[in-house]
Scaffold this motif. Structure first.
Motif, PDB file in Angstrom:
ATOM      1  N   ARG A  69      -7.546   5.606   3.549  1.00 41.92           N
ATOM      2  CA  ARG A  69      -6.476   5.687   2.562  1.00 41.92           C
ATOM      3  C   ARG A  69      -5.897   4.304   2.272  1.00 41.92           C
ATOM      4  O   ARG A  69      -5.704   3.918   1.119  1.00 41.92           O
ATOM      5  CB  ARG A  69      -5.368   6.627   3.059  1.00 41.92           C
ATOM      6  N   GLU A  70      -5.631   3.549   3.334  1.00 39.83           N
ATOM      7  CA  GLU A  70      -5.128   2.191   3.162  1.00 39.83           C
ATOM      8  C   GLU A  70      -6.182   1.303   2.499  1.00 39.83           C
ATOM      9  O   GLU A  70      -5.857   0.426   1.697  1.00 39.83           O
ATOM     10  CB  GLU A  70      -4.740   1.607   4.524  1.00 39.83           C
ATOM     11  N   GLY A  71      -7.451   1.571   2.821  1.00 39.92           N
ATOM     12  CA  GLY A  71      -8.531   0.797   2.209  1.00 39.92           C
ATOM     13  C   GLY A  71      -8.580   0.956   0.699  1.00 39.92           C
ATOM     14  O   GLY A  71      -8.825  -0.005  -0.040  1.00 39.92           O
ATOM     15  N   LYS A  72      -8.318   2.171   0.209  1.00 40.48           N
ATOM     16  CA  LYS A  72      -8.291   2.394  -1.241  1.00 40.48           C
ATOM     17  C   LYS A  72      -7.175   1.589  -1.902  1.00 40.48           C
ATOM     18  O   LYS A  72      -7.348   1.040  -2.991  1.00 40.48           O
ATOM     19  CB  LYS A  72      -8.126   3.888  -1.526  1.00 40.48           C
ATOM     20  N   LEU A  73      -6.024   1.524  -1.237  1.00 41.97           N
ATOM     21  CA  LEU A  73      -4.909   0.738  -1.774  1.00 41.97           C
ATOM     22  C   LEU A  73      -5.255  -0.742  -1.828  1.00 41.97           C
ATOM     23  O   LEU A  73      -4.932  -1.439  -2.799  1.00 41.97           O
ATOM     24  CB  LEU A  73      -3.660   0.955  -0.915  1.00 41.97           C
ATOM     25  N   ARG A  74      -5.935  -1.237  -0.795  1.00 37.79           N
ATOM     26  CA  ARG A  74      -6.309  -2.649  -0.772  1.00 37.79           C
ATOM     27  C   ARG A  74      -7.397  -2.951  -1.807  1.00 37.79           C
ATOM     28  O   ARG A  74      -7.432  -4.052  -2.376  1.00 37.79           O
ATOM     29  CB  ARG A  74      -6.796  -3.031   0.624  1.00 37.79           C
ATOM     30  N   PHE A  75      -8.245  -1.996  -2.056  1.00 40.39           N
ATOM     31  CA  PHE A  75      -9.266  -2.163  -3.097  1.00 40.39           C
ATOM     32  C   PHE A  75      -8.602  -2.314  -4.467  1.00 40.39           C
ATOM     33  O   PHE A  75      -8.973  -3.178  -5.275  1.00 40.39           O
ATOM     34  CB  PHE A  75     -10.229  -0.973  -3.087  1.00 40.39           C
ATOM     35  N   GLU A  76      -7.593  -1.485  -4.721  1.00 41.56           N
ATOM     36  CA  GLU A  76      -6.856  -1.598  -5.985  1.00 41.56           C
ATOM     37  C   GLU A  76      -6.127  -2.933  -6.076  1.00 41.56           C
ATOM     38  O   GLU A  76      -6.059  -3.549  -7.141  1.00 41.56           O
ATOM     39  CB  GLU A  76      -5.860  -0.437  -6.113  1.00 41.56           C
ATOM     40  N   GLU A  77      -5.579  -3.397  -4.944  1.00 45.78           N
ATOM     41  CA  GLU A  77      -4.912  -4.701  -4.914  1.00 45.78           C
ATOM     42  C   GLU A  77      -5.911  -5.821  -5.199  1.00 45.78           C
ATOM     43  O   GLU A  77      -5.612  -6.778  -5.920  1.00 45.78           O
ATOM     44  CB  GLU A  77      -4.258  -4.911  -3.544  1.00 45.78           C
ATOM     45  N   PHE A  78      -7.090  -5.719  -4.620  1.00 45.91           N
ATOM     46  CA  PHE A  78      -8.162  -6.682  -4.846  1.00 45.91           C
ATOM     47  C   PHE A  78      -8.504  -6.760  -6.340  1.00 45.91           C
ATOM     48  O   PHE A  78      -8.604  -7.854  -6.916  1.00 45.91           O
ATOM     49  CB  PHE A  78      -9.391  -6.296  -4.025  1.00 45.91           C
ATOM     50  N   LYS A  79      -8.647  -5.588  -6.981  1.00 44.40           N
ATOM     51  CA  LYS A  79      -8.980  -5.579  -8.410  1.00 44.40           C
ATOM     52  C   LYS A  79      -7.825  -6.114  -9.239  1.00 44.40           C
ATOM     53  O   LYS A  79      -8.037  -6.830 -10.245  1.00 44.40           O
ATOM     54  CB  LYS A  79      -9.336  -4.142  -8.843  1.00 44.40           C
ATOM     55  N   ARG A  80      -6.582  -5.795  -8.839  1.00 48.14           N
ATOM     56  CA  ARG A  80      -5.410  -6.259  -9.599  1.00 48.14           C
ATOM     57  C   ARG A  80      -5.334  -7.790  -9.627  1.00 48.14           C
ATOM     58  O   ARG A  80      -4.956  -8.386 -10.644  1.00 48.14           O
ATOM     59  CB  ARG A  80      -4.137  -5.678  -8.984  1.00 48.14           C
ATOM     60  N   ARG A  81      -5.691  -8.410  -8.518  1.00 47.55           N
ATOM     61  CA  ARG A  81      -5.611  -9.860  -8.427  1.00 47.55           C
ATOM     62  C   ARG A  81      -6.705 -10.565  -9.239  1.00 47.55           C
ATOM     63  O   ARG A  81      -6.584 -11.762  -9.517  1.00 47.55           O
ATOM     64  CB  ARG A  81      -5.694 -10.309  -6.968  1.00 47.55           C
ATOM     65  N   LEU A  82      -7.744  -9.832  -9.553  1.00 46.70           N
ATOM     66  CA  LEU A  82      -8.894 -10.477 -10.202  1.00 46.70           C
ATOM     67  C   LEU A  82      -9.106 -10.082 -11.662  1.00 46.70           C
ATOM     68  O   LEU A  82      -9.767 -10.787 -12.419  1.00 46.70           O
ATOM     69  CB  LEU A  82     -10.177 -10.166  -9.416  1.00 46.70           C
ATOM     70  N   PHE A  83      -8.578  -8.936 -12.043  1.00 46.85           N
ATOM     71  CA  PHE A  83      -8.833  -8.459 -13.418  1.00 46.85           C
ATOM     72  C   PHE A  83      -7.531  -8.408 -14.199  1.00 46.85           C
ATOM     73  O   PHE A  83      -6.497  -8.090 -13.695  1.00 46.85           O
ATOM     74  CB  PHE A  83      -9.489  -7.071 -13.377  1.00 46.85           C
TER      75      PHE A  83
END
Length: 312
Positions: A298-312
């Motif tokens: 669950r936390e991994g999904k949130l970090r994945f979204e954070e990763f995409k937010r920082r790059l896109f």
């Protein structure tokens, strides 16, 4: 990569320990253990043809083996000829259908070579016959010297005699057939350790574990030889690409990625690479900020979204 398949954990434990394989938490259907650095993914299939075929199909569909990869089946078997030790199978016959398959033995080894018959039932020697699952006629007995027509039972049987196929197991033929959708005959190896002479009911898991320990040096030597071959045949990449692959694999593990999430992450990174975006620095920043590694999926999904937010 070596895709190693065993039927039982007691057959697999020495490889898990020796090659420092970690259990894959994302695998729910089968027990899977892997070490990307060692280039080994081990799967415990369970006993029998259906379980073995399902495991091979599941793993190979998920990870898509390349031309440089190797399928290796290691396990115990019965021997009708009263011999023991480690055997390389040069011929595999499916008892139920009479179909025969021939793995290509391309690499040098110090083991005995022998044919093996795969059946759906354990072989417990009773009058030196094990009844097959499908009735056949007398004329079809020429399929293999290790099979004979049992007139009393009206079916094909495994003949306990010193023939070209004196080994018996319950997985090899199905692993070969399922594996042939992903590997060539030269990429599939079958290594068997004799556990009994047709007394399957008397063989315990503890005995199998002890047997694998007894032959561990020979088994490890063979796996290490295949490691070198797989590494040599792997697609060539430069050091930078290899470093990025290791970083991506670590990211997937630390985010507890499911198969779908892992594929999505790789797709995003593929796009970022083509676009020339420095995604490595973003990943490193997230580690420094304590956002990685994650505690759960669950936390991994949130970090994945954070990763995409920082790059896109």
């Amino acid at each position: 990569m070596i895709y190693l398949f065993t039927a039982l954990y007691c057959e697999a434990h020495i490889f898990i320990q020796q090659f420092h394989l970690e259990k894959d938490p994302q695998s729910t259907q089968f027990q899977e253990f892997y070490n990307e650095t060692a280039g080994i993914r081990l799967t415990i299939t369970g006993i029998g043809e259906i379980a073995a075929a399902a495991a091979v199909s599941s793993v190979c569909t998920a990870y898509k083996p390349t031309e440089g990869d190797i399928l290796l089946n290691i396990g115990t078997c019965a021997c009708a000829a009263g011999r023991d030790g480690i055997f390389v199978c040069n011929k595999i016959t499916e008892l139920a259908t009479g179909k025969t398959f021939y793995p290509d033995i391309l690499y040098r080894h110090g083991f005995q070579e022998e044919g093996i018959v795969t059946g759906m039932l354990p072989w417990n020697r009773e009058g030196s016959l094990l009844t097959g699952m499908l009735p056949r006629n007398r004329e079809e007995t020429a399929v293999t010297g290790a099979m004979a027509w049992d007139g009393e039972k009206g079916s094909m049987a495994f003949q306990a005699s010193n023939t070209a196929a004196s080994l018996y197991d319950m997985e090899a033929a199905s692993i070969y057939q399922a594996g042939s959708y992903f590997f060539g005959p030269h990429q599939m190896m079958f290594l068997k350790v004799v556990s009994d002479e047709g007394a399957a009911k008397e063989v315990s898991r503890e005995q199998i574990e002890h047997l694998m320990e007894t032959y561990r040096d020979g088994l490890f030597s063979y796996v290490e030889q295949l490691q070198k071959i797989a590494h040599k045949n792997a697609p060539k990449t430069n050091g930078l690409q290899q470093g990025k692959e290791a970083l991506i694999e670590k990211l997937c593990m630390d985010m507890h990625c499911s198969k779908v999430m892992r594929d999505s992450l790789r797709q995003h990174i593929r796009y970022l690479t083509l676009a020339g975006t420095d995604y490595v620095s973003v990943i490193q920043d997230m580690y420094r900020e304590g956002l990685l590694p994650c505690n759960d999926k669950r936390e991994g999904k949130l970090r994945f979204e954070e990763f995409k937010r920082r790059l896109f």
